[in-house]
Design an enzyme around this catalytic site. Sequence first.
Site, PDB file in Angstrom:
ATOM      1  NE  ARG A 297      -3.891  -2.202   0.618  1.00 46.96           N
ATOM      2  CZ  ARG A 297      -3.687  -3.628   0.113  1.00 46.96           C
ATOM      3  NH1 ARG A 297      -2.612  -3.880  -0.758  1.00 46.96           N
ATOM      4  NH2 ARG A 297      -4.349  -4.500   0.500  1.00 46.96           N
TER       5      ARG A 297
ATOM      6  CB  SER B 216      -8.250  -0.625   4.630  1.00 42.72           C
ATOM      7  OG  SER B 216      -9.127  -1.760   3.932  1.00 42.72           O
TER       8      SER B 216
ATOM      9  CD  GLU C 214      -5.003   0.976   2.807  1.00 40.43           C
ATOM     10  OE1 GLU C 214      -5.005  -0.337   3.523  1.00 40.43           O
ATOM     11  OE2 GLU C 214      -5.657   1.153   1.963  1.00 40.43           O
TER      12      GLU C 214
END
Length: 331
Positions: free
Chosen positions: A153, A222, A318
């Site tokens: 990510r 997320s 994130e």
Amino acid sequence: MNSLAPYHSFSLQSSAQSIVFIESLDQLSKIEWTNDTWILGAGTNTIFTSNYSGSVLINQLKSLTITESDTDWLIDVAAGENWHSLVEKLINEGIPGLENLALIPGSVGAAPVQNIGAYGVEISRYIESVQVYNFKSHEFVKMNNSDCNFEYRDSVFKQPENSHLLITSVQFKLPKHWLPVLEYPDLQSLPNDATAEMIMQHVIQVRKAKLPDPDEIPNAGSFFKNPVISSAQYQSLLSNFPDMPAFVLDKNKVKLAAGWLIDRAGLKPLRVGDAAVHQRQALVLINKGQASGADLLTLARNICNTVKEKYGVELEPEVRLLGENGLLAQL
Ligand code: NAP
């Protein structure tokens, strides 16, 4: 008013000094970039927690070209195209590879920034190059996969020192020799000879069942990354939490499921104002209507503190959180 609420999927009431829509490459040389210019795609991984003092460029570049070699499909897509529409279009044209990444909200340009991943496939696997416009040198530059420093990510594009790079298009290379990736628990009910179309439809169904649609319940997917800890720390956690899911990354490192940690810490009922934990997937935070940036930050800090107290594990966002003057250095 330059409201940012319609341009980020968490939809907090916020505004920018100015908003410019990028619809053609010719516009770029005329834009005066400053350190507080923020580049946005569909805003599905960026949250404006307050009014933003700079200007926001919204990438709406559109185009798609498909060519082929003997071994691969070569896809050149403008950054402002919708990600899921691309996945669907390719699968419908008989070009497999992106099916595990179906229904990820956002634009094509966000895919390399975030190195999007789902169900065992990360997009870095298929990115051949990324074309950017450098606002400092006023040049187009093609960056190869290895220049992008892809990690979990993460990529070179997420680093604050590269905020002057606007992704204009992404070049994907999808091998004609295709094999399904079915290791994740949610895909194990599929047969080994599942087609890409079957996998895509299944992923769509699973995601719709678990994850809130940002058009109905504002959210940014997320909120936290899955934490990576040492194998030694994992072994000691196991004595208190024998059913804790974990995935071995190498002989010293283990990845935990952040959603499980939050859920099992009893945090699902947590709510601060209109900012709340999603009931079907604790890794997703939602805006129940009128959440403020302060509500969301308080909720996120409470979650991090409780997870740290209970397991000794640090959670990291994130999503990219912006305050008045740019990226927040910490929660
Ligand atoms: P899940 O299947 O409930 O699994 C929980 C976590 O365990 C996942 O986050 C996944 O990590 C990890 N995991 C499960 N099986 C694994 C395996 N065989 N090998 C390695 N790691 C494994 O997850 P979920 O929340 O429903 O999400 C399903 C997939 O969609 C995941 O890949 C997730 O990352 C992705 N997703 C991404 C977003 C986003 O906003 N970025 C939002 C929702 C879902 P990984 O996350 O590292 O894959």
